[in-house]
Structures are given as C-alpha cells and as structure tokens.
Write an enzyme that holds these catalytic residues in place. Sequence first.
Site, PDB file in Angstrom:
ATOM      1  N   HIS A  79       3.785   9.754  -1.812  1.00 11.82           N
ATOM      2  CA  HIS A  79       3.405  10.917  -2.630  1.00 11.82           C
ATOM      3  C   HIS A  79       3.401  10.698  -4.140  1.00 11.82           C
ATOM      4  CE1 HIS A  79       4.066  12.830   1.203  1.00 11.82           C
ATOM      5  NE2 HIS A  79       5.375  12.727   1.125  1.00 11.82           N
ATOM      6  N   ASP A 237       6.434   4.874   3.695  1.00 13.60           N
ATOM      7  CA  ASP A 237       7.738   4.382   4.168  1.00 13.60           C
ATOM      8  C   ASP A 237       8.105   4.867   5.558  1.00 13.60           C
ATOM      9  OD1 ASP A 237       8.126   6.997   3.286  1.00 13.60           O
ATOM     10  OD2 ASP A 237       9.729   6.484   1.872  1.00 13.60           O
TER      11      ASP A 237
END
Length: 491
Positions: A79, A237
């Site tokens: 993000h 991730d």
Amino acid sequence: MLYIGIDLGTSACKLLLVDEQGRVCHTVTKEYPLSFPRPGWSEQNPEDWWKAVRTGVPELLEGFDPAQVAGIGAGGQMHGLVALDGEDNVLRPAILWNDGRTARQVDYLNETIGRGRLSQYTANIAFAGFTAPKLLWMRENEPDLFGKIAKIMLPKDYVNYCLTGIHCTDFSDASGMLLLDVEHKCWSRDMCEICGVRESQLPALFESWQVVGTLLPEAAKELGLPETVKVCAGAGDNAAAAVGTGAVGDGGCNISLGTSGTLFISSEKFGVDPHNALHAFAHADGGWHLMGCMLSAASCNKWWCEDVLSTTEYAAEQSSIDKSQLGNNTVYFLPYLMGERSPINDSSARGAFIGMDMAATRAAMTQAVLEGVAFAIRDSFEVAKALGLSIPQSTLCGGGSKSPLWREILANVLGIPLLLPQTEQGPGYGGAMLSMVACGEYATVADACKALVKIAGRVEPDAALAARYEERYQKFRQIYPTVKGLFPALQ
C-alpha cells in the site's frame, strides 16, 4: 543453484539466501528508520530500502559463490505510496500502509463515490492504508508535487526498479492500491479518473512469479552478482508469506502475527465479501484470496513491552502469566493502536485497556494484549465463516508465532489447529520460492509449495479452554461498539 528472497518490512529488510531444496543458507537483516512527522502519520525514505538491499546482499553472499545465484524475489510491505518524477527521483517520503492521514479522503471515496461503485471497480472499498486515498490526499495537500508524478509505485516495486530499471508491480500488491480491477487483473480506468492519474503513470503488471528483467550492470556490480540474475515481480508481504507457508490453491489458510496481523484465505476462484469487511485481492499463485487485516498485531506486544514496560525480554514477560488464568482474565485490551482495518474500517479507533481493578497485575495486562490481538483476528475469522467458508485449520507465521503462549491462546480463541511450518521466514521465503518458479526450478507456485513447505509442529485447541475463550470473546466484541463514539472526540 541459489536464490535470494527479500522481505521488505516496515522496520527492516530481511535477506535470505536459499538453495533449490529450500534450505535457508544465510540471512542478513538491515534496519532502517520509520518517521512519524505528525500524529497518525507514518513515512519512510525509499532510498533506505535500496540501501538496505545493496549493502545487505554482499554480506549475504559472504562464503558463497555469487555465480550460483539464479534469481531474486521480494515480498514487501503493501500500500505504500512511492511517487517518482520524470527522472525517477523520489518526490517525497513514502506514505506507508499504517498511515492514518487519509480519513477525509476515505470518507469521500466510500460515501460520495460510494462503496458499491468502488467494489464494482476494484472488488474493495477504501481503507485509510490503501494507496488511492493517499493520492487524493497528495493532490489536495501537495498539488505541486502531485503534478510532478511520472510513476506511482509500491515499496518492493521501487527495489525491483533499482535492480532492473523496470517500473513494475504484481497483481497481489497492486490489489491493495484501490486502483486495480482485481477480477480482470487490469488497471481500473474509472479509479484512475477518480484519483486524477493516468494509466501511463502506473507500473506494468505481472504475475508474481514472472520475470520482470535481469540486473542492471550498475546494480549487479554493487551487489556482487552476475547481470544474468533474474528478478521476478514478487508479491505483497501477505501473499508472499502465504506462499512461504503453503497457503495456495482452494481453501489454503495462513495467519500472520507480524507487525500487522492477517487472516489469509486462498481460492482458485474470484470472490468478494458482500460487506467488504475482508479484502478481495489477487494471490501470488495466480488465483485470488480474501484477507482480513488488523493494523497492529505483534506491534501491540512490542509497544507494551518496550515502550511501556521498558523491556525487550518478551519471553520473560510472558513467563509470569499463570496458565490457569488463560480464559479467565478479567482485563481486556483493544488492539487499535494505529486505527483499524478489518473488519471495522475505523481510522479513528485507538487502543484501550478495560476491566482493571485493584487486583489487576502486570501479567494480567500482558495477557490481555496477547488475547486482544487474538480476539481481533477472530473478528475477521467470524466474517469468513459467515460467508460460508470452511477453515478447519491454518498455518501460522510472523514474529508473534514464536511465542508458545500466544500460539496456545490463538488456537483456543479460534478453536482450530494451528500448523507451524518448518521454515518460517515469512515473505522473504515466499519471495525466494517465487524466484525459483521464475527460473524454472519448479513449474508452478503450487509445485514449489508442495516440494518445499514442511510442517514442523501443530497446536491443538483444548475444548474446555476454547469454551472459556468463547465466553470471553463474546464480551470482547461488545467493547468497541460501546466506545467507538468516544474515539473521534478524544482526538
């Protein structure tokens, strides 16, 4: 052959050297600073990420033959807004996933544009951590810099750019930008128009295991590697960690107790939570996944131990907790230190202890922190069950998973067995596995998982303890609705 996995985290970059049998041959960790310029803001200098990689890789290769390195794959914090100008210079510090400055922009997207339209365009609604609200914030508050943006990237993609010179991203990471049409795996023209960006400003899209390029000559020289080393697109991730724990295909589930906490459920078919409490993202295996994400998980325990109790002896702190008190604690903790995403989507929410009396002890409050995180993960677990998803068991990874006590609490709060992978190296291990697929070591991500992911342990819930935690969870879930109206006023 050897493969390098990069775990580009929030506080550090962890580098792994892995052989084709999945053995971790060497690891190096490079820390970098995190900046909080204003309350609720969280930023980082992208140059620090590249410095960590270019100084860490030569250390990683000490004692090994660099000519044996075939590929590099990264799993990175999602993000974060990395804005580059026309000469690929970083325009401002990256605005990170746990930054809460975009409450007004999130409200605009969800209320004015509308949740229904957002879900139609991207399969998700707006959350404060997503990239699109940050672009709106930048357009409103830093118009001069916004006007200079030539490329919009994510953290691990900036590292891949430094390695290859290619502006790229993968579908799993791009899913968290609120700019991707997740179902059709292409940029959403509607969202680009809403955010005032052009598709040409966005990076090229790849599947996570696809090769984006080989090392630039200058990068190869700095790293001490051959220019022929292949760099794959990598993954966000959580998707990379899911690969590293074997949560791929239909029904795979992984829970991560890292800085943030996630419940990750993989699927071969695209699907959306109709209430948008869970994120609907692409997966690094070529499919999709639903994910519940809490902003503060292991970071709650870190805050409690280091900032409040002034200790880094986590295990010693937990050793004072009497096992007979599991399921019987009268102290509760709301783990919303940075606001919260799934499932409440409230950037103004904050942490709180409640239920203390004169008998409350340091151990009881430590236990409450561990339980509060487990209860918050249960909130997303309940949403998934309400959608008809069956989750009979889950793998567990992340720094918090190293705590036997926390594992026991979580297994009993959820009421399911938790499987502990033999190699628990998080997103970096998944990144290395993706690079193996990119280099032809394995035909598919699923094949790599089948060959490399082994389970070393299993934590079973205890029926009596699970019942006590069920009673406590039902009380916990009443706390936030009761106090949520206070949070905006307190700020």
